[in-house]
Design a protein around this motif. Structure first.
Motif, PDB file in Angstrom:
ATOM      1  N   THR B  81       0.856  -1.189   0.000  1.00 51.09           N
ATOM      2  CA  THR B  81       0.000   0.000   0.000  1.00 51.09           C
ATOM      3  C   THR B  81       0.892   1.239   0.000  1.00 51.09           C
ATOM      4  O   THR B  81       2.107   1.149   0.207  1.00 51.09           O
ATOM      5  CB  THR B  81      -0.884   0.050   1.257  1.00 51.09           C
ATOM      6  OG1 THR B  81      -0.033   0.223   2.396  1.00 51.09           O
ATOM      7  CG2 THR B  81      -1.690  -1.240   1.418  1.00 51.09           C
ATOM      8  N   ASP B 110      -8.847  -9.429  -4.348  1.00 52.01           N
ATOM      9  CA  ASP B 110      -8.380  -8.076  -4.039  1.00 52.01           C
ATOM     10  C   ASP B 110      -7.121  -7.747  -4.828  1.00 52.01           C
ATOM     11  O   ASP B 110      -6.943  -6.606  -5.278  1.00 52.01           O
ATOM     12  CB  ASP B 110      -8.091  -7.941  -2.540  1.00 52.01           C
ATOM     13  CG  ASP B 110      -9.366  -7.974  -1.709  1.00 52.01           C
ATOM     14  OD1 ASP B 110     -10.467  -7.808  -2.284  1.00 52.01           O
ATOM     15  OD2 ASP B 110      -9.266  -8.171  -0.486  1.00 52.01           O
ATOM     16  N   HIS B 114      -6.614  -4.652  -7.347  1.00 60.54           N
ATOM     17  CA  HIS B 114      -5.519  -3.702  -7.120  1.00 60.54           C
ATOM     18  C   HIS B 114      -4.648  -3.574  -8.382  1.00 60.54           C
ATOM     19  O   HIS B 114      -4.309  -2.459  -8.805  1.00 60.54           O
ATOM     20  CB  HIS B 114      -4.683  -4.199  -5.935  1.00 60.54           C
ATOM     21  CG  HIS B 114      -3.472  -3.377  -5.643  1.00 60.54           C
ATOM     22  ND1 HIS B 114      -3.536  -2.157  -5.011  1.00 60.54           N
ATOM     23  CD2 HIS B 114      -2.147  -3.603  -5.889  1.00 60.54           C
ATOM     24  CE1 HIS B 114      -2.311  -1.664  -4.885  1.00 60.54           C
ATOM     25  NE2 HIS B 114      -1.452  -2.525  -5.406  1.00 60.54           N
TER      26      HIS B 114
END
Lengths: 123, 355
Positions: B81, B110, B114
């Motif tokens: 992140t 996910d 992403h």
């Protein structure tokens, strides 16, 4: 000597005012390889349905409950060195602890061997 | 069978050789076959089948050097992140025409979202959800697979190649997550059962389930996403600085670079360490770790080590108490179990790096 079973897969064998407690063959099979058993200390007061011991398998820790109320009189010291006895001989050499029987009426709510077999077959 | 990442998977197998401890020990002495088809198998490529442009694009999302990865080579890396937290850990392979990614099963949806959000439109992302993945792990895995699929024995740790078995294309990587030598084999779902049958037909190979996979990776000191790695944990704290390419620490240009550099410069508040316990009582995930009366960390993975015969754990510990050899205590129910900060892997890796 009469032997009773709980729906939590403990067995209890009663002789006069004393009882021996362990977990069933079905329970040990579900738990898998047992690596440690935490037994209650002698003198511990147990309440029916309350926490009595903890059995640690490779995958998880599981509670063992007191089938009836009473006081712990002896733990199975053989399990300290060889917890795998619970896997190899759950209903004989792999017993957990002995306890006094506070109230014989509490045994009446438990299953006998035939009822327990039927219970397990339905799981 | 238990639900796991949307799949029904066995904790252990029954019958002769079954059970977590037996499967674990068999993996360390012979070879075990794990079905890891829940893992996400993805590919990135551009229209010209140039893995270089896919590598440049992927490098914006992770801290590893992917552009320098030669065909047939693979690398462990981390999706991060902006704050430097770990979204997932993954394997990236240069297959020649494209980049292959293997991600965790529970994270794959996910991860795809992403990647799709942050990769440029000219990079195509393919999810090979019709491909199974088998892991053959153990000291005899190399000999077994070479007999069944000649040529695979020439692969060394963290290399991969395309092979053929009875008309089926297999993508074989010499890697795994047990600490042993071994392979991961990607195969179309229509052929996986036949291949699995052929592998376990070899008397050196037995099937193994999720339970042994977990105890093996714990002994090997390998973190498990969702337990030892989360978006709240950065790679420095997770003791995965090896995955932070030295060159890319300087050049940057990836999501989370600033946060990772800050963590590197300041040192982590907590760090992932190994703990060895005495006796037989295991400490599990969530158990609190103490130095005297002060809570200094928490166990993120723990269990009984079948190889060592005593419990081991991974924990995140305050940096001041994380030095090797530090004596700590773990609270388990009413007891305080003595534990010592210990080097990982707990059981040495035995990867095949060439003779």
């Amino acid at each position: 000597m009469p032997r009773y079973f709980t729906d939590e897969h403990e067995w209890i064998e009663v002789e006069d005012d004393s009882a021996t407690v362990g977990i069933t063959d079905y329970a040990q099979e579900q738990l898998g390889d047992i690596v440690f058993v935490e037994l209650p200390a002698v003198g511990t007061a147990l309440d029916k349905g309350g926490d009595a011991a903890v059995v640690e398998s490779v995958k998880a820790a599981s509670d063992v409950y007191a089938p009836i109320s009473g006081e712990v009189t002896e733990g199975n010291s053989a399990l300290e060195d060889e917890p795998a006895l619970v896997n190899s001989s759950p209903e004989e050499d792999g017993w957990f602890f002995r306890m006094s029987v506070a109230d014989k009426d509490e045994l009446e709510g438990l299953m006998d061997e035939a009822a327990y077999k039927e219970f397990v077959a339905g799981l | 069978m238990v639900p796991f990442a949307g799949y029904e998977m066995p904790i252990q197998y029954t019958g002769e050789g079954g059970g977590i401890v037996a499967e674990h020990k068999w993996t360390r002495q012979s070879a075990s076959l794990f079905d890891v088809s829940h893992m996400g198998q993805l590919a990135l490529k551009d229209a010209a089948d140039d893995p270089g442009s896919a590598a440049r694009a992927l490098e914006k999302l992770l801290p590893g050097l992917i552009t320098s990865l030669k065909p047939g080579k693979m690398r462990y890396s981390l999706l991060l992140t902006e704050a430097g937290g770990v979204i997932d850990d993954l394997m990236v392979t240069n297959t020649g025409p494209h980049l292959a990614l293997v991600v965790n099963g529970a994270c794959k949806r996910d991860d795809i979202a992403h990647l799709r959000e942050h990769l440029p439109d000219e990079i195509t992302l393919t999810h090979f959800d019709d491909f199974a993945l088998l892991a053959l792990q153990g000291p005899k895995a190399g000999a077994v697979l070479e007999e069944l699929i000649p040529g695979t024995g020439a692969l060394t740790f963290m290399t991969a190649g395309l092979f053929e078995w009875e008309g089926a294309h297999l993508w074989v990587s010499r890697a795994g997550y047990t600490g042993e030598d071994g392979f991961e084999i990607a195969v179309h779902e229509s052929r996986v059962e036949a291949l699995a049958e052929a592998l376990v037909a070899d008397e050196r190979v037995r099937p193994a389930g999720l339970g042994a996979r977990d105890s093996l990776r714990l002994e090997a000191g390998l973190p498990l996403y969702g337990h030892d790695l989360t978006t709240d944990i950065n790679p420095v704290s997770a003791d995965l600085t090896f995955a932070l390419s030295k060159k890319r620490r300087e050049t940057g240009g990836y999501m989370g670079h600033g946060a990772v550099m800050t963590a590197l410069e300041n040192g982590p508040d907590q760090i992932r360490v190994g703990l060895t316990l005495e006796g037989r009582m295991p400490a599990r995930e969530g158990a609190e770790v103490f130095a005297g009366d002060a809570k200094v960390g928490v166990v993120t993975s723990g269990g009984f080590s079948p190889t060592l015969g005593h419990p081991i754990a991974m924990a995140f510990i305050d940096a001041a108490h994380a030095a090797q050899g530090t004596s700590l205590e773990i609270a388990v129910r009413t007891k305080r179990l003595p534990a010592t900060v210990s080097p990982m892997p707990f059981v040495p890796h035995r990867y095949y790096r060439g003779s």
